[in-house]
Design a protein around this motif. Structure first.
Motif, PDB file in Angstrom:
ATOM      1  N   LYS A   1      -2.742  10.059   1.068  1.00 20.12           N
ATOM      2  CA  LYS A   1      -3.871  10.529   1.881  1.00 20.12           C
ATOM      3  C   LYS A   1      -5.128   9.878   1.329  1.00 20.12           C
ATOM      4  CE  LYS A   1      -2.392  15.178   3.133  1.00 20.12           C
ATOM      5  NZ  LYS A   1      -1.483  15.714   2.121  1.00 20.12           N
ATOM      6  N   ASP A   2      -6.136   9.635   2.184  1.00 22.34           N
ATOM      7  CA  ASP A   2      -7.295   9.015   1.565  1.00 22.34           C
ATOM      8  C   ASP A   2      -8.258  10.071   1.028  1.00 22.34           C
ATOM      9  OD1 ASP A   2      -9.282   9.599   3.386  1.00 22.34           O
ATOM     10  OD2 ASP A   2      -8.843   7.865   4.643  1.00 22.34           O
ATOM     11  N   LEU A   3      -9.058   9.600   0.078  1.00 24.34           N
ATOM     12  CA  LEU A   3      -9.978  10.458  -0.671  1.00 24.34           C
ATOM     13  C   LEU A   3     -10.811  11.353   0.248  1.00 24.34           C
ATOM     14  CD1 LEU A   3     -11.393  11.081  -3.434  1.00 24.34           C
ATOM     15  CD2 LEU A   3     -12.896   9.178  -2.952  1.00 24.34           C
ATOM     16  N   GLN A   4     -11.276  10.748   1.354  1.00 28.54           N
ATOM     17  CA  GLN A   4     -12.144  11.473   2.287  1.00 28.54           C
ATOM     18  C   GLN A   4     -11.503  12.787   2.740  1.00 28.54           C
ATOM     19  OE1 GLN A   4     -14.885   9.404   4.161  1.00 28.54           O
ATOM     20  NE2 GLN A   4     -14.736   8.473   2.152  1.00 28.54           N
ATOM     21  N   GLU A   5     -10.171  12.737   2.957  1.00 29.90           N
ATOM     22  CA  GLU A   5      -9.473  13.912   3.464  1.00 29.90           C
ATOM     23  C   GLU A   5      -9.405  15.039   2.423  1.00 29.90           C
ATOM     24  OE1 GLU A   5      -5.421  13.935   5.401  1.00 29.90           O
ATOM     25  OE2 GLU A   5      -5.995  11.820   5.583  1.00 29.90           O
TER      26      GLU A   5
ATOM     27  N   MET B   1      -6.382  13.470  -7.599  1.00 29.35           N
ATOM     28  CA  MET B   1      -7.740  13.254  -7.099  1.00 29.35           C
ATOM     29  C   MET B   1      -8.746  14.089  -7.906  1.00 29.35           C
ATOM     30  SD  MET B   1      -9.093  11.434  -4.875  1.00 29.35           S
ATOM     31  CE  MET B   1      -7.695  11.051  -3.844  1.00 29.35           C
TER      32      MET B   1
ATOM     33  N   LYS C   1       0.846  -1.218   0.000  1.00 23.82           N
ATOM     34  CA  LYS C   1       0.000   0.000   0.000  1.00 23.82           C
ATOM     35  C   LYS C   1       0.867   1.247   0.000  1.00 23.82           C
ATOM     36  CE  LYS C   1      -4.099  -1.838   2.214  1.00 23.82           C
ATOM     37  NZ  LYS C   1      -4.636  -2.163   3.525  1.00 23.82           N
TER      38      LYS C   1
ATOM     39  N   GLU D   1     -11.238  15.260  -0.570  1.00 28.09           N
ATOM     40  CA  GLU D   1     -12.414  15.533  -1.394  1.00 28.09           C
ATOM     41  C   GLU D   1     -13.120  16.855  -1.076  1.00 28.09           C
ATOM     42  OE1 GLU D   1     -14.812  12.077  -2.233  1.00 28.09           O
ATOM     43  OE2 GLU D   1     -16.356  13.371  -3.121  1.00 28.09           O
TER      44      GLU D   1
ATOM     45  N   ASN E   1       0.633   4.342  -7.622  1.00 22.07           N
ATOM     46  CA  ASN E   1      -0.299   3.839  -6.599  1.00 22.07           C
ATOM     47  C   ASN E   1      -0.925   2.503  -6.969  1.00 22.07           C
ATOM     48  OD1 ASN E   1      -1.738   3.841  -4.245  1.00 22.07           O
ATOM     49  ND2 ASN E   1      -3.330   5.247  -4.952  1.00 22.07           N
TER      50      ASN E   1
ATOM     51  N   GLN F   1      -1.195  14.915  -5.129  1.00 16.41           N
ATOM     52  CA  GLN F   1      -2.431  14.198  -4.793  1.00 16.41           C
ATOM     53  C   GLN F   1      -3.684  15.031  -5.084  1.00 16.41           C
ATOM     54  OE1 GLN F   1      -2.154  12.315  -0.944  1.00 16.41           O
ATOM     55  NE2 GLN F   1      -0.080  11.649  -1.353  1.00 16.41           N
TER      56      GLN F   1
END
Ligand SMILES: NC(=O)c1ccc[n+]([C@@H]2O[C@H](COP(=O)([O-])OP(=O)(O)OC[C@H]3O[C@@H](n4cnc5c(N)ncnc54)[C@H](O)[C@@H]3O)[C@@H](O)[C@H]2O)c1
Ligand SMILES: N[C@H](CO)Cc1c[nH]c[nH+]1
Ligand SMILES: [Zn+2]
Length: 426
Positions: A21-25, A214, A17, A27, A368, A210
């Motif tokens: 950062k994940d998408l939630q952060e 994104m 992995k 978006e 990724n 990122q």
């Protein structure tokens, strides 16, 4: 850089992995930027350049004068290097053009396919921390070869509100005229939705951090195509006792210096090689102007001792690196076993930086883990393959019954009739 010894295969998926950062952060910020650009157009681009890049530019578009003067702002040597890279990249991408013959699948049934350029494309050229004019060659050359009619280029302005002269010079070489001083998610939004000064395009290309990556993924939900998710750069090196630890360290650092969220991975069957590479990294790191950036990337990075070459290959195929360097004895066998990677570099004298700049291959590549499903940018990325067919009356007599039977079996009477009505006339 974390050192791991013979990790169990059960933990490999976790190791594969990326430190993103994940998408939630991200978006909410990106959607906020999209809304601003949709509501306020050019004015949003001015405001966001001031907020994220440091200065409100005097004008959003580069002027013809800014393009014309670029050639006097960079050295003759650099211009020559850019021209050499241009020529190699063009040569490699020219070979990718394909001509498909007309195929007569049955007598009188003729099918063919034609590559047709996407008319309006947008190129994102990263410039947040380094002005990647090499990326402009990687995107602009295939766009021009494909015959794209409208090319919009977006790149973040510097703290002085300007575009780096090497980007302007390269844009002039390529004959690209619409150059927008906008970066990040706002550049992607401008190319997707259009503003007073920025024409909307059908497909957006280019790597970025990122936010850019994104944003590109989010605009696909709105009907705009993208090349691929090409985010923070990464490299995986397989090294055995034939590798030169100083070369390997240099290659790992070359991708670590791209950004703090980059990741580099070293696999070796020899713990001694790993220790030598790590101590070389410590030495070489201190000499780098971007030491702090590379050091942060190294915190997310790992060196793994593996049991065999086969294990290294299996881990690499699971990880699906953007770049894979093989600094090992048995080059051909391992290269043949590569199934997931963006671009592969074979042998001790093939630095990954060659592909980044000038050997000819494209450096816009999936990161990724997306190399499991996506290819890097090529001439194909800038065209659609449109199929054509021409059926003669004799051809319809040959194929008609097949179509009628299939349509009938699907319960689609109108489809069947479209054939039957013609056959009755013959
Ligand atoms: N995969 C590939 O093919 C490839 C090729 C070249 C470069 N890269 C990657 O491209 C990236 C370039 O990154 P970069 O940052 O230097 O330049 P960039 O041009 O991608 O991003 C700069 C922009 O990011 C936006 N931004 C920065 N911080 C923000 C925040 N907190 N909120 C909202 N927006 C923000 C700003 O608008 C700024 O203009 C690196 O990660 C590098 O590894 C990838
Ligand atoms: N390594 C990057 C792709 O991940 C491309 C690049 C541009 N300049 C230097 N390197
Ligand atoms: Zn690079």
């Amino acid at each position: 850089m974390k050192k791991l010894l013979y990790p169990e295969t059960i933990v490999w998926p976790e190791l594969a992995k990326r430190p993103v950062k994940d998408l939630q952060e991200l978006e909410p910020t990106i959607r906020g930027i999209f809304k601003l650009v949709q509501e306020q157009g050019d004015e949003a681009l001015y405001q966001l350049a001031e907020k994220y890049d440091g200065k409100r530019p005097d004008a959003l578009l580069a002027t013809p004068e800014e393009l014309a003067t670029a050639e006097y702002e960079i050295s003759a040597e650099l211009k020559e290097a850019i021209l050499q890279a241009y020529s190699n990249i063009q040569l490699f991408h020219l070979q990718q053009a394909e001509q498909m013959p007309i195929v007569e699948t049955m007598p009188g049934v003729n099918c063919w396919r034609k590559s047709v350029a996407i008319e309006k494309v947008g190129l994102y050229i990263p410039g947040g921390t380094a002005p990647l004019f090499s990326t402009l060659l990687m995107l602009g050359i295939p766009a021009k070869l494909a015959g794209c009619k409208q090319i919009v280029l977006c790149t973040p302005p510097s703290k002085e509100g300007a575009i780096h002269p090497a980007i302007r010079y390269t844009a002039s070489l390529l004959g690209i005229e619409t150059i927008v001083k906008a970066g990040g998610a706002q550049a992607v939004a401008a190319m997707a939705f259009g503003t007073e000064s920025v024409p909307a395009v059908s497909k957006i290309f280019g790597p970025g951090n990122q936010y850019v990556t994104m944003a590109k993924q989010l605009v696909t939900q709105l009907g705009v195509a993208i090349d691929m998710p090409a985010g923070p750069s990464e490299v995986l090196v397989m090294a055995d006792e034939t590798a030169d630890p100083a070369f390997v360290a240099a290659d790992l650092l070359s991708q670590a210096e791209h950004g703090p969220d980059s990741q580099v991975v070293l696999l070796s069957t020899s713990e001694t090689i790993i220790d030598q590479v790590i101590s070389e990294i410590e030495k070489q790191l201190q000499e780098l102007p971007r030491e702090a950036v590379a050091a942060q990337a190294l915190e997310n990075s790992m060196a793994i001792v593996m049991k065999s070459a086969r294990q290294m290959l299996d881990f690499s195929n699971l990880y699906a690196p953007e770049h894979l360097i093989l600094a090992i004895k048995d080059l051909q066998t391992i290269a043949d076993g590569v199934v997931n990677a963006g671009s592969v570099f074979l042998g001790n004298y093939t630095p990954e930086a060659a592909g980044d700049y000038a050997s000819g291959t494209n450096h816009t590549l999936p990161t990724n883990g997306y190399a499991r499903a996506y290819s890097g940018v090529s001439l194909d990325s800038f065209v659609r393959k449109i199929t054509f067919q021409y059926i003669t009356p004799e051809g319809l007599q040959n194929i008609g019954r097949t179509i009628e039977l299939m349509a009938d079996a699907e319960g689609l009477q109108a489809h069947k009739n479209a054939v039957s009505i013609r056959l009755k006339k013959l």
